[in-house]
Design a protein around this motif. Structure first.
Motif, PDB file in Angstrom:
ATOM      1  N   LEU A 188      47.297  48.904  38.760  1.00 51.47           N
ATOM      2  CA  LEU A 188      47.848  47.343  38.931  1.00 51.47           C
ATOM      3  C   LEU A 188      46.653  46.629  39.869  1.00 51.47           C
ATOM      4  CD1 LEU A 188      51.500  48.071  39.403  1.00 51.47           C
ATOM      5  CD2 LEU A 188      50.680  47.079  37.548  1.00 51.47           C
ATOM      6  N   LEU A 189      46.016  47.122  40.787  1.00 51.24           N
ATOM      7  CA  LEU A 189      45.365  46.480  41.694  1.00 51.24           C
ATOM      8  C   LEU A 189      44.351  45.648  41.181  1.00 51.24           C
ATOM      9  CD1 LEU A 189      45.110  45.769  44.585  1.00 51.24           C
ATOM     10  CD2 LEU A 189      43.833  48.009  44.993  1.00 51.24           C
ATOM     11  N   PRO A 190      43.463  46.278  40.516  1.00 53.68           N
ATOM     12  CA  PRO A 190      42.219  45.490  39.838  1.00 53.68           C
ATOM     13  C   PRO A 190      42.475  44.090  39.436  1.00 53.68           C
ATOM     14  CG  PRO A 190      41.987  47.579  39.205  1.00 53.68           C
ATOM     15  CD  PRO A 190      43.352  47.431  39.940  1.00 53.68           C
ATOM     16  N   CYS A 191      43.617  43.760  39.035  1.00 48.92           N
ATOM     17  CA  CYS A 191      44.026  42.528  38.261  1.00 48.92           C
ATOM     18  C   CYS A 191      44.073  41.451  39.281  1.00 48.92           C
ATOM     19  CB  CYS A 191      45.201  42.604  37.465  1.00 48.92           C
ATOM     20  SG  CYS A 191      45.711  40.858  36.819  1.00 48.92           S
ATOM     21  N   PRO A 192      45.122  41.651  40.479  1.00 45.23           N
ATOM     22  CA  PRO A 192      45.027  40.508  41.411  1.00 45.23           C
ATOM     23  C   PRO A 192      43.869  40.721  42.310  1.00 45.23           C
ATOM     24  CG  PRO A 192      46.476  42.575  42.006  1.00 45.23           C
ATOM     25  CD  PRO A 192      46.134  42.443  40.610  1.00 45.23           C
ATOM     26  N   GLU A 245      38.959  37.504  44.286  1.00 44.70           N
ATOM     27  CA  GLU A 245      37.395  37.662  44.576  1.00 44.70           C
ATOM     28  C   GLU A 245      36.699  36.544  43.521  1.00 44.70           C
ATOM     29  OE1 GLU A 245      35.002  40.663  45.558  1.00 44.70           O
ATOM     30  OE2 GLU A 245      36.725  41.807  46.567  1.00 44.70           O
ATOM     31  N   ILE A 246      37.296  36.449  42.342  1.00 49.66           N
ATOM     32  CA  ILE A 246      36.646  35.335  41.470  1.00 49.66           C
ATOM     33  C   ILE A 246      37.017  33.988  42.057  1.00 49.66           C
ATOM     34  CG2 ILE A 246      37.091  34.235  39.257  1.00 49.66           C
ATOM     35  CD1 ILE A 246      37.760  36.897  37.933  1.00 49.66           C
ATOM     36  N   GLN A 300      37.348  48.050  34.380  1.00 48.77           N
ATOM     37  CA  GLN A 300      36.608  47.794  33.598  1.00 48.77           C
ATOM     38  C   GLN A 300      37.174  46.964  32.149  1.00 48.77           C
ATOM     39  OE1 GLN A 300      36.001  51.819  32.973  1.00 48.77           O
ATOM     40  NE2 GLN A 300      33.801  51.892  33.341  1.00 48.77           N
ATOM     41  N   LEU A 301      38.632  47.134  32.040  1.00 50.54           N
ATOM     42  CA  LEU A 301      39.506  46.496  31.166  1.00 50.54           C
ATOM     43  C   LEU A 301      39.537  44.930  31.818  1.00 50.54           C
ATOM     44  CD1 LEU A 301      41.910  49.072  30.430  1.00 50.54           C
ATOM     45  CD2 LEU A 301      40.395  48.207  28.895  1.00 50.54           C
TER      46      LEU A 301
END
Length: 228
Positions: free
Chosen positions: A132-136, A141-142, A205-206
């Motif tokens: 879950l973490l990469p989404c938020p 960071e974006i 990556q997704l």
């Protein structure tokens, strides 16, 4: 060094690819094709519905009230707050939010959802957090990168979107997820940490592929092409 700091270093290559994706850079420049924005909203609305379901599965596996509160608050953030950046995109393309809801997920988004559901059903809390973490985290960071690079003024068409993800609340929620994942990693076996790393990497990556999916307006192949 904490487990999540290690993950961030290991996935610097993907983060940088996300920051320089033409959709993301287009948000900073205020220039994204309307068709790409509409495709993004259609997919992200359904993706975030699934994201909340994964948080719900995490609640069902939570060992204590602290974890339950964490996932409950994350659901509230998605449900009540994350509609605002969607509305910002809708305003720019002149379409109502409701008209962009209820569409089937494109292939990449469909794969991403099933990737998270796999880890939610088959993994422990640490593995679910890693997926879950990469989404938020990437979105926060974006937002920070776009604020720093483009310094958008009040007239910027995507100012609301950029400010939302660069905001301290988004940072706080992301940090809480990192702290919980670090705590689970401290108790995890090496094999469990390998699964966490793999789940995190694939989600990163997704995330990149999701931007590409929206920018190219990815669709499922036509039925006759599949048969052929």
């Amino acid at each position: 060094m904490s487990f999540t700091k290690q993950l961030r270093i290991e996935n610097e290559d993907v983060f940088q690819r996300i920051f320089t994706h033409p959709f993301v850079e287009g948000i900073g420049k205020g220039e994204v094709p309307k068709e790409a924005l509409a495709h993004y909203i259609k997919a992200d609305y359904e993706y975030l519905n699934a994201f909340m379901h994964v948080y719900g599965l995490a609640i069902s596996k939570s060992p204590d009230r602290q974890s339950i509160r964490l996932f409950h608050d994350q659901i509230g953030f998605v449900l009540n707050s994350e509609v605002h950046p969607h509305h910002n995109f809708c305003e720019q393309i002149g379409m109502s939010y409701e008209d962009l809801q209820g569409y089937p997920l494109p292939p990449t988004a469909d794969h991403y959802v099933k990737h998270m559901l796999y880890h939610a059903h088959h993994g422990g809390i640490g593995e679910i957090l890693a997926a879950l973490l990469p989404c938020p985290w990437t979105y926060y960071e974006i937002g920070v990168e776009l604020m720093k690079t483009y310094q958008p003024e009040d007239s910027h068409p995507f100012l609301t979107w950029i400010q939302f993800y660069a905001d301290v609340r988004t940072k706080t929620l992301t940090n809480l997820l990192c702290e919980h994942l670090d705590a689970y990693a401290e108790q995890a076996s090496e094999s469990e940490k390998i699964k966490m790393r793999e789940a995190f990497r694939k989600s990163c990556q997704l995330e990149y592929s999701f931007w590409e999916m929206a920018y190219t307006q990815e669709e499922w192949p036509a039925e006759e092409e599949v048969v052929r």
